[in-house]
Design an enzyme around this catalytic site. Structure first.
Site, PDB file in Angstrom:
ATOM      1  N   GLU A   1       1.730  -0.328  -4.927  1.00  0.00           N
ATOM      2  CA  GLU A   1       0.793   0.735  -5.287  1.00  0.00           C
ATOM      3  C   GLU A   1       1.577   2.039  -5.355  1.00  0.00           C
ATOM      4  O   GLU A   1       1.960   2.601  -4.328  1.00  0.00           O
ATOM      5  CB  GLU A   1      -0.323   0.859  -4.246  1.00  0.00           C
ATOM      6  CG  GLU A   1      -1.373   1.865  -4.705  1.00  0.00           C
ATOM      7  CD  GLU A   1      -2.116   2.589  -3.581  1.00  0.00           C
ATOM      8  OE1 GLU A   1      -3.172   3.160  -3.860  1.00  0.00           O
ATOM      9  OE2 GLU A   1      -1.624   2.603  -2.442  1.00  0.00           O
TER      10      GLU A   1
ATOM     11  N   ASP B   1       0.829  -1.201   0.000  1.00  0.00           N
ATOM     12  CA  ASP B   1       0.000   0.000   0.000  1.00  0.00           C
ATOM     13  C   ASP B   1       0.870   1.261   0.000  1.00  0.00           C
ATOM     14  O   ASP B   1       1.895   1.314   0.686  1.00  0.00           O
ATOM     15  CB  ASP B   1      -0.861  -0.035   1.278  1.00  0.00           C
ATOM     16  CG  ASP B   1      -1.961   1.017   1.278  1.00  0.00           C
ATOM     17  OD1 ASP B   1      -2.801   0.981   0.367  1.00  0.00           O
ATOM     18  OD2 ASP B   1      -1.974   1.865   2.183  1.00  0.00           O
TER      19      ASP B   1
HETATM   20  C1  GLC Z   1      -4.272   3.018  -0.727  1.00  0.00           C
HETATM   21  C2  GLC Z   1      -5.489   2.148  -0.678  1.00  0.00           C
HETATM   22  C3  GLC Z   1      -6.633   2.994  -0.249  1.00  0.00           C
HETATM   23  C4  GLC Z   1      -6.348   3.526   1.126  1.00  0.00           C
HETATM   24  C5  GLC Z   1      -5.018   4.276   1.152  1.00  0.00           C
HETATM   25  C6  GLC Z   1      -4.532   4.508   2.541  1.00  0.00           C
HETATM   26  O1  GLC Z   1      -4.381   4.024  -1.666  1.00  0.00           O
HETATM   27  O2  GLC Z   1      -5.683   1.531  -1.908  1.00  0.00           O
HETATM   28  O3  GLC Z   1      -7.837   2.277  -0.249  1.00  0.00           O
HETATM   29  O4  GLC Z   1      -7.364   4.392   1.518  1.00  0.00           O
HETATM   30  O5  GLC Z   1      -4.012   3.537   0.532  1.00  0.00           O
HETATM   31  O6  GLC Z   1      -4.112   3.308   3.126  1.00  0.00           O
END
Ligand code: GLC
Length: 533
Positions: free
Chosen positions: A252, A192
């Site tokens: 991500e 994440d």
């Molecule tokens: C990422 C996740 C999202 C979350 C954020 C904070 O972007 O995909 O859903 O709110 O991180 O953890």
């Protein structure tokens, strides 16, 4: 050459709270009971978003215990059974790791709040006497005040304090967490907000604080892409490599320019990072081609793997994105952020089907978001009092937030809860309400219909299995005019997507392998993709 499985894998994203119940919410047992759906679809792996103990201030991305299962979803034994049962069906399990922040309920943050300014307990987080000008990704300031007046940093919700990644306890905590889940048989981790863990020393102000929820700014802020990350991910890779089989890390990282992604790729650090740039693309051949070209070149140049993504739990569903005025996709207005748009669902569905066949023929790995295989639209009409995404309130309700793509899946029946057991209080319905009118979109209805979107995905994944060359590899563009996107892949495989308003002549071919909608003789109708031999 033996290539790692994840370079070609089709991975299905499960949002456990909304996949299968349970009760008002999904559970791991519910997911186990529905593994047949995933096996029938033909995916190689599932990625589970967080199911860890959490007060759910941000749907579980506020983790209170990294090595447990929230009782609402089940137990660690359920998780073990899930890995075993999925494995027996040939499906690997990837889990989410959330290293930028934790929950305000995490024991270490509670200790930090209880301890005085300057204490070792506060060193694990980012406490300061004065905040800087950073803005939370969810709107509002990125700082909140402890009762004694010090401020702590949270790039997301106030209930998600950021870790201090220069603290050895934090490094050790996540090494333990990786091993904990690797010991339980996971095939990898989705990381994440993988580019934000380290903040530039001194926490300098940003030049232009601001928030663009649909297109998070990406690149060169003092809290992104700091050089220490590369070393951290090399150390994680070593941990993964200590386990048999090849396991992946998929990061991500929202990037606009390849230069911000490139340093992570191809070395001995991250295995993969997502390209999210197709999601804000308007339905236009040139826009899609620009992203595909850039990403594909980046992957080839670096030797890295960049899975394609058309939907996830953070972005409005593609049926809705493609079903609105495409100028609004390019330039979202205040009305769009509020969901006050006209949606042509039939048009959006045609395009989403065409986009799916395009995605599944691109070189590399593809991630599918639960419900996209059913062609679900965004549920825009969730009443304000039922909304859960912290973005809604933190933006002063200027942005409806991400709940509309997180609605529990419809499994069967004509009305909510569509086979998603509603639990002890059926009058409450599922945790996020489902809309009326989804009867034809349920899994049961689509299984019975060879023309359904579910049937299309199944056939596409079956073809992909029959043609391993459709996975990792190369592509050769064909120039068929400005409205058509066309490429060839070995052996003798051609894709054509018609983004234009009118039908177009198909290039010469031996056979049609698959089409996202009916063909018109030798013509490819608008908003349609075809796979040709
Ligand atoms: C990422 C996740 C999202 C979350 C954020 C904070 O972007 O995909 O859903 O709110 O991180 O953890």
């Amino acid at each position: 050459m033996s290539r790692e499985w994840w370079r070609s894998a089709v991975v299905y994203q499960v949002y456990p709270r909304s996949f299968a119940g349970g009760g008002r919410e999904g559970t791991l047992a519910g997911l186990r009971a529905r593994l047949g759906h995933l096996a029938g679809l033909g995916v190689d792996a599932v990625w589970l978003t967080p199911f860890y103990p959490s007060p759910l201030a941000d749907g579980g991305y506020d983790v209170a215990d990294h090595c447990g299962v929230d009782p609402r979803y089940g137990t660690l034994d359920d998780f073990g059974a899930l890995v075993a049962e999925a494995g027996a069906l040939g499906i690997r399990v990837i889990v989410d790791i959330v290293p930028n922040h934790c929950s305000a309920e995490h024991p270490w943050f509670r200790q930090a709040l209880a301890a005085p300014p300057g204490s070792p307990e506060r060193e694990r987080f980012v406490f300061r006497d004065r905040p800087n000008n950073w803005i939370s990704k969810f709107g509002g300031p990125a700082w909140s005040q402890a009762p004694d007046g010090q401020w702590y940093l949270h790039l997301f919700d106030a209930a998600q304090p950021d870790w201090n990644w220069r603290h050895p306890d934090v490094v050790a905590l996540f090494e333990r967490t990786l091993r904990f889940w690797l010991d339980r048989g996971v095939a990898g981790f989705r990381i994440d907000v993988a580019n934000m863990l380290f903040k530039q020393e001194g926490l300098p102000d940003v030049a232009a604080p601001g928030l663009t929820p649909l297109r998070p700014e990406a690149g060169a802020t003092p809290y992104e892409n700091q050089p220490e990350l590369l070393e951290l991910y090399r150390s994680w890779r070593k941990i993964l490599d200590g386990y048999p089989g090849d396991r992946t890390t998929v990061a991500e990282i929202w990037f606009d320019a390849a230069e911000h992604a490139e340093p992570y790729l191809g070395g001995d650090g991250l295995a993969q990072l997502f390209d999210f740039r197709l999601m804000p693309c308007p339905w236009e051949a040139a826009a899609f081609r620009a992203v595909i070209d850039d990403s594909h070149r980046l992957a080839r140049r670096s030797g890295g793997s960049i899975p394609w993504v058309l939907g996830n739990h953070d972005v409005p569903r593609m049926v809705t994105r493609f079903g609105i005025d495409q100028d609004l996709v390019r330039q979202p207005t205040a009305e769009v952020l509020l969901g006050q748009v006209e949606v042509d669902v039939a048009l959006g569905t045609r395009r989403a089907r065409a986009a799916a066949l395009l995605q599944l023929a691109l070189p590399g790995s593809a991630y599918l978001y639960q419900g996209d295989e059913l062609g679900l639209p965004e549920h825009l009409a969730i009443p304000a009092e039922r909304r859960q995404d912290p973005m809604f309130e933190r933006t002063g309700r200027a942005f409806i937030g991400r709940d509309g793509c997180r609605v529990p899946l419809p499994w069967s029946g004509e009305a909510p809860p569509y086979g998603f057991p509603a639990g002890d209080s059926p009058e409450l319905g599922t945790w996020l309400p489902q809309p009326p009118g989804w009867g034809p979109l349920t899994v049961a209805a689509q299984e019975a219909d060879p023309g359904s979107t579910l049937a299309l995905y199944r056939r596409a994944l079956a073809e992909r299995r029959a043609h391993p060359a459709l996975g990792d590899g190369d592509l050769e563009w064909l120039d068929l005019g400005p409205d058509l996107l066309a490429f060839r892949r070995e052996p003798g495989f051609t894709l054509v997507t018609n983004f234009g308003p009118g039908a177009a002549e198909l290039p010469s071919h031996e056979a049609v392998l698959l089409a996202s909608g009916p063909l018109d003789g030798s013509l490819l109708p608008a908003d349609t993709t075809v796979w040709l031999r």
